[in-house]
Design a protein around this motif. Sequence first.
Motif, PDB file in Angstrom:
ATOM      1  N   ILE A  12       0.841  -1.200   0.000  1.00  0.00           N
ATOM      2  CA  ILE A  12       0.000   0.000   0.000  1.00  0.00           C
ATOM      3  C   ILE A  12       0.878   1.253   0.000  1.00  0.00           C
ATOM      4  O   ILE A  12       0.606   2.214  -0.725  1.00  0.00           O
ATOM      5  CB  ILE A  12      -0.959   0.006   1.212  1.00  0.00           C
ATOM      6  CG1 ILE A  12      -1.930  -1.181   1.138  1.00  0.00           C
ATOM      7  CG2 ILE A  12      -1.707   1.329   1.316  1.00  0.00           C
ATOM      8  CD1 ILE A  12      -2.842  -1.173  -0.063  1.00  0.00           C
ATOM      9  N   LEU A  13       1.940   1.256   0.802  1.00  0.00           N
ATOM     10  CA  LEU A  13       2.863   2.386   0.850  1.00  0.00           C
ATOM     11  C   LEU A  13       3.496   2.629  -0.513  1.00  0.00           C
ATOM     12  O   LEU A  13       3.612   3.770  -0.966  1.00  0.00           O
ATOM     13  CB  LEU A  13       3.928   2.157   1.913  1.00  0.00           C
ATOM     14  CG  LEU A  13       4.943   3.276   2.093  1.00  0.00           C
ATOM     15  CD1 LEU A  13       4.249   4.546   2.577  1.00  0.00           C
ATOM     16  CD2 LEU A  13       6.031   2.854   3.062  1.00  0.00           C
ATOM     17  N   PHE A  14       3.898   1.557  -1.191  1.00  0.00           N
ATOM     18  CA  PHE A  14       4.468   1.683  -2.537  1.00  0.00           C
ATOM     19  C   PHE A  14       3.460   2.316  -3.491  1.00  0.00           C
ATOM     20  O   PHE A  14       3.794   3.238  -4.241  1.00  0.00           O
ATOM     21  CB  PHE A  14       4.902   0.311  -3.085  1.00  0.00           C
ATOM     22  CG  PHE A  14       5.147   0.337  -4.555  1.00  0.00           C
ATOM     23  CD1 PHE A  14       6.277   0.929  -5.080  1.00  0.00           C
ATOM     24  CD2 PHE A  14       4.218  -0.209  -5.428  1.00  0.00           C
ATOM     25  CE1 PHE A  14       6.492   0.975  -6.452  1.00  0.00           C
ATOM     26  CE2 PHE A  14       4.412  -0.167  -6.799  1.00  0.00           C
ATOM     27  CZ  PHE A  14       5.559   0.427  -7.315  1.00  0.00           C
ATOM     28  N   LEU A  15       2.222   1.833  -3.481  1.00  0.00           N
ATOM     29  CA  LEU A  15       1.194   2.362  -4.375  1.00  0.00           C
ATOM     30  C   LEU A  15       0.963   3.856  -4.133  1.00  0.00           C
ATOM     31  O   LEU A  15       0.902   4.645  -5.081  1.00  0.00           O
ATOM     32  CB  LEU A  15      -0.121   1.599  -4.204  1.00  0.00           C
ATOM     33  CG  LEU A  15      -0.122   0.121  -4.581  1.00  0.00           C
ATOM     34  CD1 LEU A  15      -1.474  -0.498  -4.251  1.00  0.00           C
ATOM     35  CD2 LEU A  15       0.211  -0.075  -6.041  1.00  0.00           C
ATOM     36  N   VAL A  16       0.856   4.227  -2.880  1.00  0.00           N
ATOM     37  CA  VAL A  16       0.614   5.630  -2.538  1.00  0.00           C
ATOM     38  C   VAL A  16       1.810   6.494  -2.928  1.00  0.00           C
ATOM     39  O   VAL A  16       1.646   7.570  -3.523  1.00  0.00           O
ATOM     40  CB  VAL A  16       0.278   5.768  -1.036  1.00  0.00           C
ATOM     41  CG1 VAL A  16       0.253   7.222  -0.601  1.00  0.00           C
ATOM     42  CG2 VAL A  16      -1.054   5.098  -0.735  1.00  0.00           C
ATOM     43  N   CYS A  17       3.009   6.037  -2.619  1.00  0.00           N
ATOM     44  CA  CYS A  17       4.215   6.807  -2.954  1.00  0.00           C
ATOM     45  C   CYS A  17       4.369   6.965  -4.468  1.00  0.00           C
ATOM     46  O   CYS A  17       4.686   8.058  -4.946  1.00  0.00           O
ATOM     47  CB  CYS A  17       5.464   6.145  -2.366  1.00  0.00           C
ATOM     48  SG  CYS A  17       5.609   6.377  -0.597  1.00  0.00           S
TER      49      CYS A  17
END
Length: 176
Positions: A12-17
Amino acid sequence: MTALLRTHRLYILFLVCYFLCTTFFLFAFLPDWGNDDPYITYRYAENLYAGRGFVYNVDERILSTTSPLFALILAGARMLTANLPRVANLIGAASLAAGALFLWDIARQWQEPRAGWVALALYPTFELLVRTLGSETPLYLALCLAAFAFYLRQKYTLTALLLAFAFLTRGDAAVL
């Protein structure tokens, strides 16, 4: 279970970043990019915001925009700023980032991760697509790609909703 949760959070962090960074860089380098075609939609949005109706010319009740949903979104954004071309570029930049993520997701579902990584790198920088920034095209393509991704996940109600929004953005989505 903890390792799975940590992996999910990193995902999720990767997608948001990726989404935020790609949107930021596209918008930072092209905030005032534009061509003349979207100005028809900008005028519809301005007239709608001003209470003159969903028209290009006040005395003519003719629908001549190819992207009614985009005009409605811009009319809503007009409450925040008068610079509709810049708002449209921000929507376009975010849509290019989202479209790349949906292509990446489709490639992952087809078990072709390398194609997904290539999509993340090339889709938001594809020159012919970037030239449409400020128009409804990036939003339209992001909605279509989202529909494909959710169709593959067998989320048919969400797929239908996304296709309805794509159709309201551009009528040629009826083909999908």
